[in-house]
Scaffold this motif. Structure first.
Motif, PDB file in Angstrom:
ATOM      1  N   LEU A 237     -31.473  -0.724  -2.515  1.00  0.00           N
ATOM      2  CA  LEU A 237     -31.952   0.159  -1.170  1.00  0.00           C
ATOM      3  C   LEU A 237     -31.614  -0.467   0.185  1.00  0.00           C
ATOM      4  O   LEU A 237     -31.394   0.347   0.966  1.00  0.00           O
ATOM      5  N   ASP A 238     -32.189  -1.859  -0.151  1.00  0.00           N
ATOM      6  CA  ASP A 238     -31.266  -2.473   1.611  1.00  0.00           C
ATOM      7  C   ASP A 238     -30.398  -2.221   2.201  1.00  0.00           C
ATOM      8  O   ASP A 238     -29.623  -2.272   3.091  1.00  0.00           O
ATOM      9  N   GLU A 239     -28.951  -2.761   0.635  1.00  0.00           N
ATOM     10  CA  GLU A 239     -27.550  -2.108   0.750  1.00  0.00           C
ATOM     11  C   GLU A 239     -27.294  -0.272   1.337  1.00  0.00           C
ATOM     12  O   GLU A 239     -26.530  -0.641   2.239  1.00  0.00           O
ATOM     13  N   TYR A 240     -28.244   0.070   0.726  1.00  0.00           N
ATOM     14  CA  TYR A 240     -27.940   1.861   1.633  1.00  0.00           C
ATOM     15  C   TYR A 240     -28.166   2.108   2.588  1.00  0.00           C
ATOM     16  O   TYR A 240     -27.719   2.762   3.095  1.00  0.00           O
ATOM     17  N   LYS A 241     -29.847   1.247   3.405  1.00  0.00           N
ATOM     18  CA  LYS A 241     -29.835   1.275   4.732  1.00  0.00           C
ATOM     19  C   LYS A 241     -28.873   1.192   5.799  1.00  0.00           C
ATOM     20  O   LYS A 241     -28.701   1.596   6.325  1.00  0.00           O
ATOM     21  N   VAL A 242     -28.438  -0.466   5.396  1.00  0.00           N
ATOM     22  CA  VAL A 242     -27.113  -0.774   5.966  1.00  0.00           C
ATOM     23  C   VAL A 242     -25.947  -0.135   5.705  1.00  0.00           C
ATOM     24  O   VAL A 242     -25.325   0.801   6.637  1.00  0.00           O
ATOM     25  N   ALA A 243     -25.405   0.437   4.585  1.00  0.00           N
ATOM     26  CA  ALA A 243     -24.627   1.505   4.598  1.00  0.00           C
ATOM     27  C   ALA A 243     -24.430   2.855   5.769  1.00  0.00           C
ATOM     28  O   ALA A 243     -23.741   3.370   6.256  1.00  0.00           O
ATOM     29  N   ASN A 244     -25.742   3.587   5.269  1.00  0.00           N
ATOM     30  CA  ASN A 244     -26.416   4.716   6.191  1.00  0.00           C
ATOM     31  C   ASN A 244     -26.014   4.617   7.084  1.00  0.00           C
ATOM     32  O   ASN A 244     -26.048   5.375   8.338  1.00  0.00           O
ATOM     33  N   ASN A 245     -26.754   3.389   8.189  1.00  0.00           N
ATOM     34  CA  ASN A 245     -26.447   3.210   9.914  1.00  0.00           C
ATOM     35  C   ASN A 245     -25.412   2.849   9.652  1.00  0.00           C
ATOM     36  O   ASN A 245     -24.813   2.766  11.231  1.00  0.00           O
ATOM     37  N   VAL A 246     -24.307   2.252   9.617  1.00  0.00           N
ATOM     38  CA  VAL A 246     -23.613   1.997   9.441  1.00  0.00           C
ATOM     39  C   VAL A 246     -23.031   3.891  10.084  1.00  0.00           C
ATOM     40  O   VAL A 246     -21.386   4.202  10.225  1.00  0.00           O
ATOM     41  N   ILE A 247     -22.450   4.709   8.740  1.00  0.00           N
ATOM     42  CA  ILE A 247     -22.025   5.939   8.867  1.00  0.00           C
ATOM     43  C   ILE A 247     -22.610   6.582   9.542  1.00  0.00           C
ATOM     44  O   ILE A 247     -21.684   7.287  10.573  1.00  0.00           O
ATOM     45  N   VAL A 248     -23.960   6.424  10.487  1.00  0.00           N
ATOM     46  CA  VAL A 248     -24.736   7.059  11.133  1.00  0.00           C
ATOM     47  C   VAL A 248     -23.950   6.608  12.622  1.00  0.00           C
ATOM     48  O   VAL A 248     -23.789   7.452  13.110  1.00  0.00           O
ATOM     49  N   ALA A 249     -23.456   5.620  13.029  1.00  0.00           N
ATOM     50  CA  ALA A 249     -23.128   4.575  13.765  1.00  0.00           C
ATOM     51  C   ALA A 249     -21.759   5.659  14.125  1.00  0.00           C
ATOM     52  O   ALA A 249     -21.417   5.831  15.099  1.00  0.00           O
ATOM     53  N   ASP A 250     -20.598   5.340  12.665  1.00  0.00           N
ATOM     54  CA  ASP A 250     -19.858   5.929  13.355  1.00  0.00           C
ATOM     55  C   ASP A 250     -19.707   7.349  13.508  1.00  0.00           C
ATOM     56  O   ASP A 250     -18.796   7.995  14.224  1.00  0.00           O
ATOM     57  N   VAL A 251     -20.671   7.885  12.779  1.00  0.00           N
ATOM     58  CA  VAL A 251     -20.958   9.839  13.658  1.00  0.00           C
ATOM     59  C   VAL A 251     -21.388   9.843  14.657  1.00  0.00           C
ATOM     60  O   VAL A 251     -20.056  10.698  15.581  1.00  0.00           O
ATOM     61  N   ALA A 252     -21.261   8.907  15.341  1.00  0.00           N
ATOM     62  CA  ALA A 252     -21.652   8.788  16.989  1.00  0.00           C
ATOM     63  C   ALA A 252     -20.807   8.788  17.759  1.00  0.00           C
ATOM     64  O   ALA A 252     -21.100   9.690  18.277  1.00  0.00           O
ATOM     65  N   ALA A 253     -19.771   7.529  17.432  1.00  0.00           N
ATOM     66  CA  ALA A 253     -18.435   7.373  18.052  1.00  0.00           C
ATOM     67  C   ALA A 253     -17.641   8.659  17.910  1.00  0.00           C
ATOM     68  O   ALA A 253     -16.973   8.354  18.829  1.00  0.00           O
ATOM     69  N   LEU A 254     -18.522   9.048  16.559  1.00  0.00           N
ATOM     70  CA  LEU A 254     -16.595  10.401  16.317  1.00  0.00           C
ATOM     71  C   LEU A 254     -17.611  11.607  17.113  1.00  0.00           C
ATOM     72  O   LEU A 254     -16.361  12.363  17.738  1.00  0.00           O
ATOM     73  N   GLN A 255     -18.307  11.185  17.692  1.00  0.00           N
ATOM     74  CA  GLN A 255     -18.639  13.324  18.830  1.00  0.00           C
ATOM     75  C   GLN A 255     -18.795  12.576  20.427  1.00  0.00           C
ATOM     76  O   GLN A 255     -18.865  13.467  20.721  1.00  0.00           O
ATOM     77  N   SER A 256     -19.649  11.146  20.445  1.00  0.00           N
ATOM     78  CA  SER A 256     -18.480  11.004  21.402  1.00  0.00           C
ATOM     79  C   SER A 256     -17.251  11.143  21.899  1.00  0.00           C
ATOM     80  O   SER A 256     -16.740  11.606  22.843  1.00  0.00           O
ATOM     81  N   SER A 257     -16.733  10.452  21.004  1.00  0.00           N
ATOM     82  CA  SER A 257     -14.609  10.911  20.996  1.00  0.00           C
ATOM     83  C   SER A 257     -14.868  12.530  21.165  1.00  0.00           C
ATOM     84  O   SER A 257     -13.696  12.975  22.454  1.00  0.00           O
ATOM     85  N   ILE A 258     -15.000  13.291  20.611  1.00  0.00           N
ATOM     86  CA  ILE A 258     -14.645  14.689  20.403  1.00  0.00           C
ATOM     87  C   ILE A 258     -15.455  14.857  21.763  1.00  0.00           C
ATOM     88  O   ILE A 258     -14.723  15.820  22.256  1.00  0.00           O
TER      89      ILE A 258
END
Length: 86
Positions: free
Chosen positions: A51-72
């Motif tokens: 569960l902890d590993e899932y939360k960490v991975a999910n936070n990384v993906i959300v940060a990447d999506v936010a960075a991608l939106q900013s880049s777009i």
């Protein structure tokens, strides 16, 4: 013949004494209970670790999506600036 009879009785006497304790039903239940407790604790620990590993991975993906939106957004702004110069 008397010596032979004495050996037989001594052998049967020796066989009647045992150094191995009889196995009781409680030992089987205790072993099974210990196994179930161990499996339960291991499963719970694994669940919380995953569960902890899932939360960490999910936070990384959300940060990447936010960075991608900013880049777009920056790319769209740059393209609009280039189109307005024409």
């Amino acid at each position: 013949m008397i010596g032979l009879g004495r050996q037989i009785t001594q052998n049967t006497i020796r066989r009647s004494y045992s150094t191995v304790a009889p196995r009781k039903v409680g030992a089987v239940r205790g072993g099974l209970l210990g196994f179930l407790v161990g499996v339960t604790l291991t499963g719970a620990g694994s669940y919380y670790y995953l569960l902890d590993e899932y939360k960490v991975a999910n936070n990384v993906i959300v940060a990447d999506v936010a960075a991608l939106q900013s880049s777009i957004a920056n790319l769209e702004k740059h393209v609009k600036t280039l189109e307005s110069r024409k």
